[in-house]
Design an enzyme around this catalytic site. Structure first.
Site, PDB file in Angstrom:
ATOM      1  N   SER A 193       0.642  -0.943   0.121  1.00  0.00           N
ATOM      2  CA  SER A 193      -0.042  -0.030   0.009  1.00  0.00           C
ATOM      3  C   SER A 193       0.662   1.222   0.181  1.00  0.00           C
ATOM      4  CB  SER A 193      -1.108  -0.009   1.308  1.00  0.00           C
ATOM      5  OG  SER A 193      -0.711   1.024   2.114  1.00  0.00           O
ATOM      6  N   LYS A 207      -1.094   4.773   6.385  1.00  0.00           N
ATOM      7  CA  LYS A 207      -1.565   5.707   5.242  1.00  0.00           C
ATOM      8  C   LYS A 207      -1.024   7.275   5.517  1.00  0.00           C
ATOM      9  CE  LYS A 207      -4.841   3.081   3.075  1.00  0.00           C
ATOM     10  NZ  LYS A 207      -4.256   2.079   3.520  1.00  0.00           N
TER      11      LYS A 207
END
Lengths: 201, 201
Positions: free
Chosen positions: B121, B159
């Site tokens: 990710s 993130k």
DNA sequence: CTGATTGTAGCGAATAAATAGCGAACTTGG
DNA sequence: CCAAGTTCGCTATTTATTCGCTACAATCAG
């Protein structure tokens, strides 16, 4: 991490010798300095002290012992608890795994130094400008390892290492850059990369 | 730094000569100064010292040896000597800089833990599967920082953090993945990423 | 208390590896 | 061209590692 009387004597001898001469003693010099008659005993002492983290040395290298400063001074800011794994979209696996990590886990008992990376030659390898590469000092490398090499004595680069017959190919990990081909004799391997460390501002 | 007696003699001779004369000695002068009869031996010494990073020299050029200042190697087990910068195609800049690096330099006096990364990710951020992220435990974050967050209480991710009005956008660094939008109330920040550590097998 | 186990300390010998050295032939920069 | 630097093949020396063995002290289970 207790230290014995004898071990302290060994350490003291080592630091005094190194201080005085600018290089570390050979095993024979240690033996005579401590009144020992077998090099095996010296070797065992050195190995034990190394395992206790009080010494550092390179394998099979002459006079490569380094006495480390006592680590008690600043407390364990160097070993981090490893809490588990994280993955996008899944909860943290709170695994009981190695349970902690530190630079020592990467270094082992090798002789390691750091270099700050400039430029994007290893970008596809996810090593970018500003990262620190942790390099073991060695003069050999295996196929495909990332190494620091001097080409023709003055040209230092970070590349992947491949043998091609009598020649060596140094492969950047960036599609935009061309590999270097050179005869094995003109490539001096300085070390191989064990890991990287990155710090965000 | 793993220097032998003979190597120290060579270095000493070189610095003395250069000091006195303002230029470095030729190989023949070195040989006679050290009592050697073969230039090949001199050459080998110089090459070895160069590989240890104690000298610098240009290929095939007369009197081009430079003795580098001793890099004070105060290396604790987790403190690595920082030897300089490296960039594709340029020699190592032997900088006098912070001169060493350790996890402590990243951690400071914060409360920090590590997580092993799974998945891609954050690939565009050059954080890949197997890396360890070093995370400061905190519950606030600033615009654009990389954070570890729980969404709806069970979904932990790595993130970048952005505020958008009453909502929060959690942005993966991978073009193939979509950002998460969630009301601020349902996002619990676990910590922010201070750095990463990668270990090659 | 006794015996088993473990860790430290030591020995000598055999081996393996790096360092140090040689002379001669070759290459390169000015 | 020529002097300085480089490379090659070859010894020798120094240094580190490994193996099998003894001995002593501390610790621990029964």
């Amino acid at each position: 991490m207790a230290i014995t009387r004898r071990q302290k004597e060994v350490i003291d001898f080592l630091s005094n010798f190194t201080q005085k001469n600018g290089y570390s003693p050979s095993y024979e010099e240690i033996a005579s300095g401590l009144g020992l008659s077998s090099l095996a005993t010296v070797h065992k002492h050195v190995t034990n002290l190394q395992n206790k983290g009080l010494l550092q040395r390179a394998h099979n290298r002459s006079r490569s012992i380094d006495v480390l400063p006592p680590r008690s001074s600043k407390k364990g800011f160097d070993r981090l608890p490893l809490m588990g794994r994280i993955a996008a979209g899944q909860p943290i696996e709170a695994v009981e795994m190695a349970e902690s990590i530190s630079l020592g886990d990467i270094i082992g008992n090798r002789e390691v130094f750091a270099l700050e990376v400039r430029g994007d030659s290893m970008r596809d390898e996810h090593i970018v400008s500003g990262d620190y590469v942790l390099v073991e000092r060695t003069n050999t490398a295996r196929e495909g390892e990332i190494i620091v090499a001097l080409v023709d004595g003055y040209d230092a680069t970070l590349k992947r290492f491949y043998r091609e017959g009598a020649n060596i190919r140094l492969q950047p990990s960036n599609k935009d850059m061309a590999p270097i081909y050179a005869p094995a004799a003109s490539v001096a391997i300085q070390g191989k990369v064990l890991g990287i460390l990155r710090k965000y501002a």
